[in-house]
Design a protein around this motif. Structure first.
Motif, short mmCIF file in Angstrom:
data_model
loop_
_atom_site.label_atom_id
_atom_site.label_comp_id
_atom_site.label_asym_id
_atom_site.label_seq_id
_atom_site.Cartn_x
_atom_site.Cartn_y
_atom_site.Cartn_z
N MET A 119 0.84 -1.20 0.00
CA MET A 119 0.00 0.00 0.00
C MET A 119 0.88 1.25 0.00
O MET A 119 1.95 1.27 0.60
CB MET A 119 -0.89 0.01 1.25
CG MET A 119 -1.88 -1.14 1.30
SD MET A 119 -2.92 -1.09 2.80
CE MET A 119 -1.91 -2.02 3.96
N LEU A 120 0.37 2.29 -0.64
CA LEU A 120 1.09 3.56 -0.79
C LEU A 120 0.34 4.70 -0.12
O LEU A 120 -0.87 4.82 -0.29
CB LEU A 120 1.15 3.92 -2.27
CG LEU A 120 2.26 3.36 -3.11
CD1 LEU A 120 2.18 3.96 -4.51
CD2 LEU A 120 3.56 3.77 -2.47
N PHE A 121 1.07 5.56 0.58
CA PHE A 121 0.46 6.76 1.20
C PHE A 121 1.39 7.96 0.99
O PHE A 121 2.60 7.79 0.77
CB PHE A 121 0.23 6.54 2.70
CG PHE A 121 -0.79 5.48 2.99
CD1 PHE A 121 -2.14 5.81 3.10
CD2 PHE A 121 -0.43 4.14 3.13
CE1 PHE A 121 -3.09 4.85 3.36
CE2 PHE A 121 -1.38 3.16 3.38
CZ PHE A 121 -2.71 3.51 3.50
N THR A 122 0.84 9.16 1.14
CA THR A 122 1.64 10.37 0.98
C THR A 122 1.09 11.50 1.85
O THR A 122 -0.13 11.64 2.00
CB THR A 122 1.68 10.83 -0.50
OG1 THR A 122 2.25 12.14 -0.57
CG2 THR A 122 0.30 10.88 -1.11
N THR A 123 1.99 12.29 2.43
CA THR A 123 1.51 13.45 3.21
C THR A 123 0.86 14.49 2.32
O THR A 123 0.06 15.28 2.80
CB THR A 123 2.66 14.16 3.95
OG1 THR A 123 3.73 14.36 3.05
CG2 THR A 123 3.12 13.34 5.13
N SER A 124 1.21 14.49 1.06
CA SER A 124 0.65 15.47 0.14
C SER A 124 -0.88 15.49 0.25
O SER A 124 -1.48 16.56 0.37
CB SER A 124 1.06 15.11 -1.29
OG SER A 124 0.40 15.91 -2.22
N LYS A 125 -1.50 14.32 0.27
CA LYS A 125 -2.96 14.29 0.30
C LYS A 125 -3.52 14.03 1.71
O LYS A 125 -4.72 14.16 1.92
CB LYS A 125 -3.47 13.23 -0.69
CG LYS A 125 -3.03 13.48 -2.15
CD LYS A 125 -3.40 14.89 -2.62
CE LYS A 125 -3.07 15.12 -4.10
NZ LYS A 125 -1.63 15.31 -4.36
N LEU A 126 -2.65 13.70 2.64
CA LEU A 126 -3.10 13.55 4.03
C LEU A 126 -3.12 14.91 4.75
O LEU A 126 -4.15 15.36 5.23
CB LEU A 126 -2.18 12.57 4.77
CG LEU A 126 -2.16 12.65 6.30
CD1 LEU A 126 -3.54 12.38 6.89
CD2 LEU A 126 -1.13 11.69 6.89
N SER A 127 -1.97 15.57 4.82
CA SER A 127 -1.85 16.82 5.57
C SER A 127 -1.80 18.03 4.65
O SER A 127 -1.87 19.16 5.12
CB SER A 127 -0.58 16.79 6.43
OG SER A 127 0.56 16.83 5.59
N GLY A 128 -1.65 17.80 3.36
CA GLY A 128 -1.56 18.90 2.40
C GLY A 128 -0.15 19.38 2.12
O GLY A 128 0.03 20.34 1.40
N HIS A 129 0.87 18.69 2.67
CA HIS A 129 2.26 19.13 2.46
C HIS A 129 2.85 18.48 1.21
O HIS A 129 3.69 17.59 1.30
CB HIS A 129 3.10 18.85 3.70
CG HIS A 129 2.66 19.68 4.87
ND1 HIS A 129 1.67 19.26 5.74
CD2 HIS A 129 3.01 20.91 5.28
CE1 HIS A 129 1.46 20.21 6.65
NE2 HIS A 129 2.26 21.22 6.39
N ALA A 130 2.40 18.97 0.06
CA ALA A 130 2.87 18.42 -1.21
C ALA A 130 4.35 18.70 -1.40
O ALA A 130 5.10 17.87 -1.92
CB ALA A 130 2.06 19.00 -2.35
N SER A 131 4.77 19.89 -0.98
CA SER A 131 6.13 20.34 -1.23
C SER A 131 7.18 19.58 -0.43
O SER A 131 8.35 19.59 -0.78
CB SER A 131 6.24 21.82 -0.87
OG SER A 131 5.96 21.95 0.52
N SER A 132 6.74 18.92 0.64
CA SER A 132 7.72 18.24 1.50
C SER A 132 8.26 16.98 0.86
O SER A 132 9.30 16.48 1.25
CB SER A 132 7.08 17.88 2.85
OG SER A 132 6.74 19.06 3.53
N ARG A 133 7.54 16.47 -0.13
CA ARG A 133 7.96 15.23 -0.79
C ARG A 133 8.19 14.13 0.22
O ARG A 133 9.30 13.66 0.43
CB ARG A 133 9.23 15.45 -1.65
CG ARG A 133 9.26 16.68 -2.52
CD ARG A 133 8.03 16.84 -3.41
NE ARG A 133 7.72 15.65 -4.17
CZ ARG A 133 6.51 15.08 -4.18
NH1 ARG A 133 5.50 15.54 -3.48
NH2 ARG A 133 6.30 14.01 -4.90
N PHE A 134 7.12 13.71 0.85
CA PHE A 134 7.23 12.61 1.82
C PHE A 134 6.09 11.62 1.64
O PHE A 134 4.92 11.99 1.71
CB PHE A 134 7.24 13.14 3.26
CG PHE A 134 7.45 12.04 4.26
CD1 PHE A 134 8.72 11.51 4.45
CD2 PHE A 134 6.39 11.50 4.96
CE1 PHE A 134 8.92 10.46 5.33
CE2 PHE A 134 6.59 10.45 5.85
CZ PHE A 134 7.87 9.93 6.04
N GLY A 135 6.45 10.38 1.40
CA GLY A 135 5.47 9.32 1.29
C GLY A 135 5.99 8.05 1.94
O GLY A 135 7.15 8.00 2.33
#
Lengths: 480, 480
Positions: A296-312
């Motif tokens: 399974m794949l997750f990313t903070t971009s769509k969880l917390s809105g921090h797209a710029s942080s590049r963290f998944g």
């Protein structure tokens, strides 16, 4: 001489003296009691009663930048372009301009293309204190963090706690691998699930239309000898007949789907499925039950809105697969930025501390997104030229109630035969959308992003209303 | 009644009154003038005379953590593992242990393997104020930064200024592409310099022994159809004869070289050369002249010591090549973390502000590294069993003088015929090194890292001294 000091004057002198002494006392009390509020429980004695030293300058700079209003249509960032006055200026939302972003750009084309999750920015502005972090110049310079690892033990704990609390994924029996956004994990997982380079066989990577285009574009760009892009699942089924064994197939399943927001399951029986759960959080979808897929794949971009942080991150059941993913990430980038991991720790802690409370990020996000969907649906319901996907209200285990739909994207269909290029139809109405051809679907479809800022949505609604009004006016004059 | 107010009393009252008024005036002056030191020119009115609000908690936490001493042999990090007392504990240097890192691990094996650039940590501790940065929860959440770009305009400006000021590379006529460490750029550049996937041809990637192993391991792991690892340059020359055109060759050139610290030029005439200048900074090498290659690689890991931040950049002359590298980076990770870019801006600004001054990072780094090399050389000069590479003092344009050598690594040769596995020889002396076989060189060589912490070096010197003493004692007893 003595009488030169009359009673009234003496009385006045006394009042003045006592007032002055009282004022002295008040100043003294003020001086000794007006120290800043007590430090957080974590830390106290180190601060000499609250006075800051080396962190003060950075804290001041950040607060000063944060105080710039930019008319509510922009913001100043610490690393913004510095103007002639030596300060970074306002960066305005699309269709706003001027030094303080107060002017609407006349006749502006609204941009509803990107999946830029700015709708969560107001939440973080409201939680400025809890989510801020000071990165010292000497913070974790080493390749290796605690216990010699390349990923933060405390952040991993937070991620496991969050999955448990939200109930969207079973993380306890899985390995967690951090990455520079879930983007990096797409090719990393395909690498890890492909046959060994010595085997001579090649995996077929597929996804069902309409799918997220990066699966295709990454596999084509990296062009590895161990795997190849085999098109969408129905093309693949037609082409392969019975000749390809199902073990050769790696299937991407986005659930809920980008662009159409529907929950999906793998369709190729026996394939290695990669469940991309970027949007499987209660602000975007109901959570029927925790997902328990092998990968399974997750990313903070769509969880917390921090797209710029590049963290998944990936949750992976099989240890050998997890090790291969990790090898790939190490070779590719030596892990995810540890600066970002520190910031994400503050973000995750803030989310966790507020779950099910008044400041729940999912309740906030759901409110914002439902309101947008309701307004957009209401306008589009008057149109016979365009339509939206149908999403019924459904029971969500996280909110423990039937919830209204709140998709990240509207998946728009142009209904008229002559409107075969739907994104072009909307572009003429001054709305930039992402054509369905990107998703390997028909150009009759196009994606409208709803997760950008409130300014973007307000303008979108204006343009869509104008578009539908024009249709209704034309229909009215035709029927006359 | 009037005489009840004697002259002396009246005088005393006056004195008291004026004293009190004076004290009030002093308090007032103190109150309005004793605000903390003037904020940086960037920012002022926003701070209500210096009081912090939302950034205070984060600043306090960071200062408290920084105040932990850990006996000088470790440090506490904000994201360290939280103990039973709710606080993160000390993380000790190798061979130190205990809650405050004060205990030497008995009989400890020193680790001189990794190129972990911790020797610069004391510099950043000394520059805590200038290099700290506060990341707000809402800082740059969008994919796109200023002007819609994925990389910071201000940071790019700083990088160009630094190359100009140091004189190590001509950046003005080059494109700059940011990446998640220079690691990511290895494969990205090979992709960009390889023939198009439709051409049917395959590029040969080579490097001269002893070379940095990631060139080989990345090319083998990603296993693209457009390029392949063709071994070291002499192998390649032998195998190819005249059959392969030089245009098919992509050559990695590390200069100064990792592991042996020598400056290098490409050896395959007509190849596409990638100049890896990770160590081409005045703390590691003399700078004879600015490098002006078509493609150059740099990383903060070896410039400022921030290995964990995963930040690197390429300077690329050809716009089409730069665009292809950028396409790769976007597909792979959608750029480098913007959190890290913000931190790097503070780091670069601090470096720039101190160039050629008392607090010059290169002067500091050179002092530390020269001292290490001098001490190690002095001990090894007594040995006939091991030897170091020879690096003469040379003129450096940056320091404008002849400088002593200060290599990042010692490239150790075992001289005795029976010591064919040099890393194993040193491992028996309780020193972990990196065998030359990693560099495609003979196992008779091994790499000792000198860029780790002072504790690591002190222990290394102890172990090497024991090793050489044992040799001398044995030689002495043999000659008796």
């Amino acid at each position: 001489m003595e009488s030169a000091f009359p009673t009234a004057a003496r009385l006045g002198l006394h009042v003045l003296l006592y007032s002055s002494l009282l004022l002295n006392a008040l100043f003294l009390v003020h001086h000794f009691l007006s120290a800043p509020p007590a430090p957080s429980p974590l830390l106290s004695e180190a601060n000499n009663g609250g006075a800051l030293s080396w962190a003060l300058r950075a804290a001041r700079d950040a607060e000063s930048v944060a105080a710039a209003g930019c008319s509510g249509h922009g913001r100043v960032f610490l690393d913004g372009i510095v103007g002639e006055d030596g300060r970074p200026g306002c960066e305005c939302n699309t269709c706003f301009e001027g030094p303080d972003c107060s002017a609407r750009t006349p006749d502006c084309t609204v941009d509803a293309d990107s999946g830029d999750p700015m709708f969560l920015e107001p939440h973080w502005m409201r939680h400025a204190e809890a989510s801020a972090v000071v990165v010292s110049g000497w913070h974790r310079m080493s390749y290796r963090a605690t216990d010699g690892l390349f990923q933060s033990v405390e952040l991993e704990r937070c991620i496991r706690r969050l999955h448990r609390a939200v109930g969207n994924a079973v993380a306890d029996d899985k390995q967690i691998v951090f990455a520079t956004g879930s983007m990096q994990l797409i090719n990393a997982l395909v690498y890890a699930l492909s046959p060994d380079s010595n085997s001579g066989s090649t995996a077929n990577v597929v996804a069902t239309t309409p799918y997220y285009p990066a699966y295709r574009t990454q596999i084509v760009l990296f062009d590895s000898r161990e795997y190849k892009w085999a098109g969408n699942t129905s093309m693949w089924a037609k082409a392969s007949g019975n000749s390809t064994t199902k073990e050769d197939v790696i299937e991407f399943v986005t659930s809920p789907n980008n662009p159409d927001a529907l929950l999906h399951q793998p369709v190729v029986v026996g394939s290695s499925a990669i469940l991309d759960h970027a949007y499987f959080w209660p602000h975007f979808t109901h959570i029927p039950a925790p997902s328990d897929a092998d990968v399974m794949l997750f990313t903070t971009s769509k969880l917390s809105g921090h797209a710029s942080s590049r963290f998944g991150w990936a949750l992976i059941r099989d240890e050998k697969v997890a090790k291969r993913v990790n090898d790939y990430i190490m070779q590719n980038t030596m892990g995810a930025s540890r600066d970002t991991q520190l910031r994400m720790l503050a973000i995750f802690k803030t989310i966790l501390a507020n779950l099910h409370g008044k400041e729940d990020i999912f309740a906030f996000g759901h409110d914002v997104m439902t309101a947008k969907w309701r307004k957009l649906s209401a306008v589009v319901s008057h149109s016979r030229r365009i339509s939206l996907q149908n999403i019924p209200p459904q029971y969500c285990t996280y909110f423990d109630k039937i919830r209204e739909p709140s998709p990240a994207y509207a998946w728009v269909k142009c209904e008229r035969e002559e409107d075969s290029d739907c994104s072009d139809v909307l572009l003429k109405a001054k709305i930039i959308t992402r054509s369905g051809v990107w998703n390997d679907a028909s150009s009759r479809y196009t994606r409208i992003s709803l997760i950008k800022s409130q300014d973007d949505f307000d303008l979108l609604l204006e343009r869509i209303t104008e578009f539908v009004d024009a249709e209704l006016t034309a229909a009215g004059s035709n029927s006359m």
